[in-house]
Write an enzyme that holds these catalytic residues in place. Structure first.
Site, PDB file in Angstrom:
ATOM      1  N   CYS A  71      -8.555  20.148  -3.867  1.00  0.00           N
ATOM      2  CA  CYS A  71      -8.913  21.056  -2.778  1.00  0.00           C
ATOM      3  C   CYS A  71      -8.879  22.476  -3.339  1.00  0.00           C
ATOM      4  O   CYS A  71      -8.444  22.698  -4.471  1.00  0.00           O
ATOM      5  CB  CYS A  71      -7.947  20.901  -1.604  1.00  0.00           C
ATOM      6  SG  CYS A  71      -8.525  21.684  -0.070  1.00  0.00           S
ATOM      7  N   CYS A  81     -10.579  25.943   2.468  1.00  0.00           N
ATOM      8  CA  CYS A  81     -10.700  24.829   1.527  1.00  0.00           C
ATOM      9  C   CYS A  81     -12.010  24.819   0.753  1.00  0.00           C
ATOM     10  O   CYS A  81     -12.258  23.885  -0.023  1.00  0.00           O
ATOM     11  CB  CYS A  81     -10.544  23.510   2.283  1.00  0.00           C
ATOM     12  SG  CYS A  81      -8.929  23.333   3.081  1.00  0.00           S
ATOM     13  N   LYS A 146      -8.480  13.437   8.017  1.00  0.00           N
ATOM     14  CA  LYS A 146      -7.502  14.528   7.932  1.00  0.00           C
ATOM     15  C   LYS A 146      -7.704  15.434   9.150  1.00  0.00           C
ATOM     16  O   LYS A 146      -8.721  16.106   9.280  1.00  0.00           O
ATOM     17  CB  LYS A 146      -7.692  15.323   6.636  1.00  0.00           C
ATOM     18  CG  LYS A 146      -6.691  16.461   6.457  1.00  0.00           C
ATOM     19  CD  LYS A 146      -6.924  17.182   5.141  1.00  0.00           C
ATOM     20  CE  LYS A 146      -5.966  18.338   4.943  1.00  0.00           C
ATOM     21  NZ  LYS A 146      -6.205  19.040   3.662  1.00  0.00           N
ATOM     22  N   ARG A 156       1.994  24.739   4.037  1.00  0.00           N
ATOM     23  CA  ARG A 156       1.139  25.909   3.864  1.00  0.00           C
ATOM     24  C   ARG A 156       1.956  27.135   3.473  1.00  0.00           C
ATOM     25  O   ARG A 156       1.489  27.977   2.697  1.00  0.00           O
ATOM     26  CB  ARG A 156       0.349  26.175   5.147  1.00  0.00           C
ATOM     27  CG  ARG A 156      -0.745  25.148   5.386  1.00  0.00           C
ATOM     28  CD  ARG A 156      -1.544  25.443   6.634  1.00  0.00           C
ATOM     29  NE  ARG A 156      -2.598  24.455   6.835  1.00  0.00           N
ATOM     30  CZ  ARG A 156      -3.397  24.422   7.880  1.00  0.00           C
ATOM     31  NH1 ARG A 156      -3.273  25.340   8.842  1.00  0.00           N
ATOM     32  NH2 ARG A 156      -4.324  23.488   7.992  1.00  0.00           N
ATOM     33  N   ARG A 168      -9.130  25.860  10.298  1.00  0.00           N
ATOM     34  CA  ARG A 168      -9.901  24.847   9.564  1.00  0.00           C
ATOM     35  C   ARG A 168     -10.527  23.808  10.491  1.00  0.00           C
ATOM     36  O   ARG A 168     -10.911  22.729  10.048  1.00  0.00           O
ATOM     37  CB  ARG A 168      -8.994  24.173   8.529  1.00  0.00           C
ATOM     38  CG  ARG A 168      -8.516  25.155   7.474  1.00  0.00           C
ATOM     39  CD  ARG A 168      -7.521  24.548   6.522  1.00  0.00           C
ATOM     40  NE  ARG A 168      -7.047  25.552   5.582  1.00  0.00           N
ATOM     41  CZ  ARG A 168      -5.899  25.484   4.911  1.00  0.00           C
ATOM     42  NH1 ARG A 168      -5.112  24.441   5.060  1.00  0.00           N
ATOM     43  NH2 ARG A 168      -5.534  26.456   4.090  1.00  0.00           N
ATOM     44  N   LYS A 199      -4.167  11.364   7.885  1.00  0.00           N
ATOM     45  CA  LYS A 199      -3.206  12.455   7.746  1.00  0.00           C
ATOM     46  C   LYS A 199      -3.324  13.378   8.960  1.00  0.00           C
ATOM     47  O   LYS A 199      -4.426  13.798   9.296  1.00  0.00           O
ATOM     48  CB  LYS A 199      -3.489  13.232   6.459  1.00  0.00           C
ATOM     49  CG  LYS A 199      -2.572  14.437   6.230  1.00  0.00           C
ATOM     50  CD  LYS A 199      -2.977  15.209   4.984  1.00  0.00           C
ATOM     51  CE  LYS A 199      -2.052  16.403   4.786  1.00  0.00           C
ATOM     52  NZ  LYS A 199      -2.435  17.224   3.616  1.00  0.00           N
ATOM     53  N   TYR A 264       7.744  12.980   2.019  1.00  0.00           N
ATOM     54  CA  TYR A 264       8.792  13.801   1.418  1.00  0.00           C
ATOM     55  C   TYR A 264      10.124  13.053   1.389  1.00  0.00           C
ATOM     56  O   TYR A 264      11.067  13.497   0.737  1.00  0.00           O
ATOM     57  CB  TYR A 264       8.942  15.112   2.195  1.00  0.00           C
ATOM     58  CG  TYR A 264       7.745  16.025   2.064  1.00  0.00           C
ATOM     59  CD1 TYR A 264       7.686  16.998   1.068  1.00  0.00           C
ATOM     60  CD2 TYR A 264       6.655  15.899   2.929  1.00  0.00           C
ATOM     61  CE1 TYR A 264       6.585  17.824   0.942  1.00  0.00           C
ATOM     62  CE2 TYR A 264       5.545  16.720   2.807  1.00  0.00           C
ATOM     63  CZ  TYR A 264       5.514  17.678   1.820  1.00  0.00           C
ATOM     64  OH  TYR A 264       4.420  18.492   1.687  1.00  0.00           O
TER      65      TYR A 264
END
Length: 277
Positions: A71, A81, A146, A156, A168, A199, A264
């Site tokens: 990206c 992006c 997404k 971000r 976006r 996502k 994560y």
């Protein structure tokens, strides 16, 4: 976020040693460049941060599957992006740059590239570019569905990739729309994606489940930064036990139909599962 850090190349040895000891099979690499410009030039630099990281990881652990994010948002000075002309994203010009980024990652040794810019035709452009350069074995994990989500905030901030103006929503997906997700996934499969992705994961379990029912390709789900952060923040407040909640969330994502979970919680979850054996 607690336990999550941006790492320099010099810290990769210890990190990859821990990852391999935990038997985590793959990692997804993002980079923060030293310089940004309007067209994200550092994203495809041969000595870019992701390219150098991939080379180092493959040296340390050749067996570890290394995927990379493809990206421009972290590399552009405007935070979008793709390339911007007249206030809008120039889709086709961006495709050419994304293809260069993917090639540079493959040259560095990436096993898989993950186009996440949500440009129309990005999988087709990257597959053609990789094949032309004899990287036919480099896989594509496309961020097919997404969504324009509020859950990306912590990432971000860490990646310094928030748009300087606008948002976006013109190229990421509208949250209430699940039918469009099926179309996007179908197109990416036709264009050559090896793995498709939904996502975020937690707020879109229904989309994951629907995609699993409709398509017979590997399906990934991305348990994003905001989903991690809200669990950890509640744990710090003493409102819940993050281990129990994390395992419940990851189980729900798997139950919905995900073959691959990007999270994560990966290292902690791997430890918990080893302890339970």
């Amino acid at each position: 976020m607690p336990g999550i850090y941006r790492l320099p190349i010099s810290d990769l040895k210890a990190e990859i040693s821990e990852v391999t000891a935990l038997k985590i099979p793959a990692i997804l690499v993002f980079g923060l460049p030293g310089r940004k410009d309007a067209v994200g030039s550092e994203a495809h630099a041969s000595d870019g941060i992701v390219q150098e990281a991939v080379r180092e990881v493959k040296k340390l652990a050749p067996q570890l599957v290394v995927a990379t994010d493809v990206c421009l948002c972290q590399y552009t000075d405007h935070g979008h992006c793709g390339v911007i002309h007249g206030g809008t994203v120039a889709n086709d010009e961006t495709l050419r740059i994304l293809a260069r980024v993917a090639i540079s990652h493959a040259e560095a040794g990436a096993d898989m590239v993950g186009p996440s810019a949500m440009m129309d035709g990005q999988v087709k452009a990257i597959r053609a570019a990789l094949d032309e350069r004899s990287y036919k074995e480099t896989s594509i994990m496309s961020y097919s569905a997404k969504y324009a989500s509020a859950f990306y905030g912590p990432f971000r901030e860490a990646a310094e990739s928030s748009p300087l103006w606008g948002d976006r929503r013109t190229y990421q997906m509208d949250s209430p729309n699940s039918r469009e997700a099926m179309r996007e996934i179908s197109i990416d499969i036709e264009e050559g994606a090896d793995i498709v992705m939904v996502k975020p994961a937690l707020s879109y379990l229904d989309v994951i489940s629907r995609a699993r029912a409709e398509f017979h390709v590997p399906l990934a789900a991305y348990n994003v930064s905001g989903e991690y952060a809200m669990i950890m923040a509640a744990d710090q407040k003493g409102w819940l036990d993050h281990k129990l909640v994390a395992l419940e969330v990851l189980t729900a994502i798997k139950r919905a139909g995900a073959d691959v979970i990007i999270t994560y919680f990966a290292k902690e979850a791997a430890k918990w599962l080893q302890e339970a054996e």
